[in-house]
Design a protein around this motif. Structure first.
Motif, PDB file in Angstrom:
ATOM      1  N   ALA C  82       0.835  -1.061   0.087  1.00 58.55           N
ATOM      2  CA  ALA C  82       0.065  -0.007   0.088  1.00 58.55           C
ATOM      3  C   ALA C  82       0.852   1.116   0.026  1.00 58.55           C
ATOM      4  O   ALA C  82       0.576   2.279   0.486  1.00 58.55           O
ATOM      5  N   ASP C  83       1.944   1.061  -0.620  1.00 55.51           N
ATOM      6  CA  ASP C  83       2.989   2.265  -0.610  1.00 55.51           C
ATOM      7  C   ASP C  83       2.579   3.405  -1.198  1.00 55.51           C
ATOM      8  O   ASP C  83       2.863   4.628  -1.206  1.00 55.51           O
ATOM      9  N   GLY C  84       1.211   3.302  -2.061  1.00 50.89           N
ATOM     10  CA  GLY C  84       0.593   4.436  -2.747  1.00 50.89           C
ATOM     11  C   GLY C  84       0.048   5.252  -1.850  1.00 50.89           C
ATOM     12  O   GLY C  84      -0.242   6.523  -2.153  1.00 50.89           O
ATOM     13  N   SER C  85      -0.219   4.841  -0.646  1.00 46.62           N
ATOM     14  CA  SER C  85      -0.754   5.609   0.199  1.00 46.62           C
ATOM     15  C   SER C  85      -0.148   6.380   1.114  1.00 46.62           C
ATOM     16  O   SER C  85      -0.598   6.952   2.355  1.00 46.62           O
ATOM     17  N   LEU C  86       1.291   6.460   0.907  1.00 41.29           N
ATOM     18  CA  LEU C  86       2.048   7.147   1.749  1.00 41.29           C
ATOM     19  C   LEU C  86       1.580   8.430   2.012  1.00 41.29           C
ATOM     20  O   LEU C  86       1.757   8.932   3.261  1.00 41.29           O
ATOM     21  N   GLY C  87       1.252   9.245   0.804  1.00 43.92           N
ATOM     22  CA  GLY C  87       0.864  10.757   1.061  1.00 43.92           C
ATOM     23  C   GLY C  87      -0.221  10.854   2.096  1.00 43.92           C
ATOM     24  O   GLY C  87      -0.185  11.704   3.215  1.00 43.92           O
ATOM     25  N   ALA C  88      -1.271   9.777   2.064  1.00 40.24           N
ATOM     26  CA  ALA C  88      -2.423   9.981   3.221  1.00 40.24           C
ATOM     27  C   ALA C  88      -1.913   9.808   4.458  1.00 40.24           C
ATOM     28  O   ALA C  88      -2.326  10.558   5.352  1.00 40.24           O
ATOM     29  N   VAL C  89      -0.742   8.812   4.604  1.00 42.71           N
ATOM     30  CA  VAL C  89      -0.569   8.514   6.195  1.00 42.71           C
ATOM     31  C   VAL C  89       0.204   9.678   6.593  1.00 42.71           C
ATOM     32  O   VAL C  89       0.150  10.141   7.554  1.00 42.71           O
ATOM     33  N   VAL C  90       1.098  10.124   5.909  1.00 38.01           N
ATOM     34  CA  VAL C  90       2.123  11.253   6.381  1.00 38.01           C
ATOM     35  C   VAL C  90       1.120  12.488   6.484  1.00 38.01           C
ATOM     36  O   VAL C  90       1.313  13.044   7.636  1.00 38.01           O
ATOM     37  N   GLY C  91       0.204  12.917   5.506  1.00 40.71           N
ATOM     38  CA  GLY C  91      -0.691  13.814   5.764  1.00 40.71           C
ATOM     39  C   GLY C  91      -1.483  13.890   7.000  1.00 40.71           C
ATOM     40  O   GLY C  91      -1.625  14.726   7.800  1.00 40.71           O
ATOM     41  N   LEU C  92      -2.176  12.800   7.138  1.00 38.75           N
ATOM     42  CA  LEU C  92      -3.247  12.637   8.422  1.00 38.75           C
ATOM     43  C   LEU C  92      -2.403  12.750   9.628  1.00 38.75           C
ATOM     44  O   LEU C  92      -2.754  13.399  10.384  1.00 38.75           O
TER      45      LEU C  92
END
Lengths: 152, 256, 258
Positions: C82-92
């Motif tokens: 799921a490394d495509g969701s990196l932005g979401a994790v970092v952001g949240l």
């Protein structure tokens, strides 16, 4: 009191850069839109929207053209989704709205597929042809059920 | 030197039965004394006798545990901090360390009372501040910050600030300590000039005996049993053991 | 036994008294802020001390924290593909939690301690009493501009911290680990909403700013007029401030789900 122009300048720069960062977070990242319904609005009713949420993207042939701004139930208890599209796109009246999932477990979005009609949709109109979300759980359940029926 | 009973109204400032404890230490017990309008009163006493505390009580900075402190007829022990402001408009205070704001220049420090409480134009403020700074012998320090000046210079600037809005009463906490003889004379004559020319009531704490004797109209000697009040001559003739001890120690130490 | 109970009672009375004094103090600050004079000059100078001087440490820390999040996020997300969701994790994580909390902790250490030390040394050198003798309210002249400056600077520093951390995450995730840049930003922007995340982040930083302002100025003005009083006020501000920030972070998250 003695004024210190350089200090004032630095304070000014600090406040401006802070406000810019805040504005960036609010409008770009947070997606707050100042234009209220200024764009091109379409509605689409689905039997099942799965996990579709507001701010989900709306795309045509994979290109993002807008986003979901509202999800509510209509009079027939169907999910009525408001799509806010960027102005400038022309969609035929027989366009199909389909809820799709990016990847197997990814987020859901609304894919629009243009038909071949002569007339174009106008802002505020409803897309007639819709396809509900393909729920993985339901697919699996159906598969198991079907298999069970055959065994019977 | 004797303790004289006088009618309260002749006093500009009067303490009546003031007691104050600091932790386990008793600073004042039932202290009564008065300071007359238009006089220079020098408060003498050993260290720890409560000289500075006495000025703080009169300025309303420290509240006594009991007793009354009357400044211009009003008992300030019962006033709120805001009502105290109206009393303090007529009081200037010179703190021992100067107490200048170290974020402001000397000019801004001296101008502060004028900027806060008057509607003077920037020009008038400039003239008033320059006049006071020249009087204390610091004419060219306006743009400097307190940390750039010596302790004695800070004290002189603080004196300029204390008198800049023409108070009727000026409380000076150790104005002479740490000053060279020239500046002791300068401050001394400045204070005497303020008193003679403008009729200011001055309360000066000091252990600088020579200058005290020169300038004082009245000496208030703080000792454990209360205050002794009298003229400088009366002080020198006093038979009180504490006064005698103080005077002999002072003459041994020479004129500091 | 009775002695212990007595001490406990003594302590309780002391705490209640302290809270009462603090309330009066806060009311004084609020009153002087609401009423003229507004002392714009003083406030600008204090914003310089609190905000502009904290800028370097905030930006640098933001960049570093974002980079670490990018690295950690990538390694752990990649295990689930799921490394495509990196932005979401970092952001949240940044917007809801780390941004406001780390900014507040850094500001406590950098500006809150300085604020307490400055006021405490003004107490030691009788500068506050000097103001009182000039009929100038030290709360109005010294404390309120500092408190307001903290309230102004905190949300701005928080926003800057978050933006720099986004960049830090981008540098590691995209430039170093080779994720798709567009996907990083898209996933980040889609995960974050104004109403929940950004507003919550702002709320947290405003609350933290107010708390630090009150703690630092209160500890400063009530310090003992000695050198050890100054150091006690400084240390007390950092310790109390940090704990209070973490406690309130939990409370806000629990109550409003931010």
């Amino acid at each position: 009191m003695q004024s210190s122009p350089i200090r004032d300048l630095i304070v000014g720069l600090f406040v401006v850069s802070g406000l810019l960062a805040l504005a960036y977070l609010t409008f770009q990242v947070g997606g707050l839109s100042l234009r209220t319904r200024g764009g091109f609005t379409l509605y689409a009713a689905f039997d099942d929207i799965g996990g579709l949420k507001t701010r989900a993207p709306v795309s045509v042939s994979g290109v993002k053209v807008g986003q979901v701004t509202d999800v509510e139930l209509d009079d027939w208890l169907r999910a009525r989704v408001t799509l806010d599209l960027d102005p400038g796109y022309e969609l035929p009246i027989d366009t199909t709205a389909r809820i799709q999932t990016s990847g197997v477990l990814g987020d859901q979005f609304v894919a629009l597929e243009a038909g071949g009609g002569e007339d174009m949709l106008r802002s505020g109109e409803e897309i007639e042809f819709t396809e509900s979300a393909l729920s993985l759980e339901r697919l699996v359940g159906k598969f198991v059920n079907d298999a069970g029926l055959e065994e019977d | 030197m004797e303790q004289r009973e006088e009618a309260a109204e002749t006093f500009r400032i009067a303490l009546d039965g003031v007691s104050l404890r600091r932790g386990h230490r008793e600073v004042f017990r039932d202290l009564s004394c008065g300071f007359r309008a238009g006089e220079i009163s020098v408060i003498l006493g050993g260290s720890g006798a409560g000289k500075s505390t006495l000025l703080r009580v009169i300025g309303g900075l420290t509240r006594p545990d009991s007793g009354a402190v009357r400044v211009a007829g009003r008992d300030i022990t019962r006033l709120s901090e805001r009502d105290m402001f109206t009393v303090r408009d007529g009081i200037g205070m010179l703190f021992q360390g100067g107490a200048l704001l170290d974020s402001l220049t000397i000019f801004d420090n001296v101008a502060l009372p004028l900027r806060e409480h008057t509607e003077l134009s920037e020009r008038e403020i400039h003239a008033a501040v320059a006049r006071r700074l020249t009087a204390v012998g610091l004419p060219e320090t306006e743009g400097l910050f307190p940390r750039q000046l010596s302790g004695g210079m800070n004290r002189r600037a603080a004196l300029a600030r204390a008198v800049v809005n023409d108070p009727e009463i000026v409380l000076c906490d150790e104005p002479f300590s740490g000053l060279d003889p020239l500046n002791v004379r300068r401050i001394e004559s400045l204070l005497m000039d303020l008193n003679r020319r403008l009729g200011l009531t001055l309360l000066v704490t000091s252990h600088h005996l020579a200058s005290s004797l020169r300038m004082a109209d009245r000496i208030v000697f703080l000792r454990r049993g209360g205050a002794l009040v009298g003229t400088p001559e009366a002080l020198l003739r006093s038979a009180d053991p504490e006064v005698v001890a103080f005077l002999s120690a002072e003459s041994e130490a020479g004129s500091r | 036994m009775i002695g212990a109970i007595q001490r406990l009672g003594n302590r309780s009375v002391g705490i209640v008294e302290e809270l009462g004094r603090m309330t009066v103090f806060v009311a004084g600050v609020a009153r002087t802020l609401a009423m003229p004079p507004y002392r714009l000059r003083r406030i600008v100078d204090e914003v310089y001390d609190v905000g502009a001087l904290s800028l370097a440490i905030i930006c640098l820390s933001g960049l570093t924290v974002g980079a670490v999040l990018g690295l950690q996020g990538y390694y752990n997300l990649a295990r689930f593909g799921a490394d495509g969701s990196l932005g979401a994790v970092v952001g949240l994580v940044l917007v809801r939690e780390l941004g406001p909390v780390l900014t507040a902790l850094l500001v406590t250490g950098r500006a809150g301690s300085a604020m307490a030390a400055e006021i405490a040394s003004m107490v030691t050198t009788e500068q506050l009493d000097g103001l009182r003798m000039m009929s100038v309210d030290p709360i109005d002249y010294v404390v309120s501009p500092k408190a307001l400056a903290m309230g102004i600077a905190m949300p701005l520093l928080n926003a800057l911290f978050i933006v720099f951390a986004f960049v830090g995450g981008y540098l590691v995730g995209v430039s170093y680990l080779g994720l798709d840049g567009g996907q990083y930003w898209t996933s980040l922007e889609e995960a974050i909403t104004v109403a929940d995340d950004i507003a919550g982040s702002l709320l947290k930083s405003l609350v933290f700013g107010a708390l630090i302002a009150v703690i630092a100025t209160y500890r400063g003005t009530t310090s003992e007029p000695t050198a050890s009083g100054v150091s006690a006020a400084t240390t007390g501000t950092v310790v109390t401030g940090s704990v209070v920030i973490l406690v309130f972070d939990y409370v806000i998250t629990a109550l409003w789900g931010v």
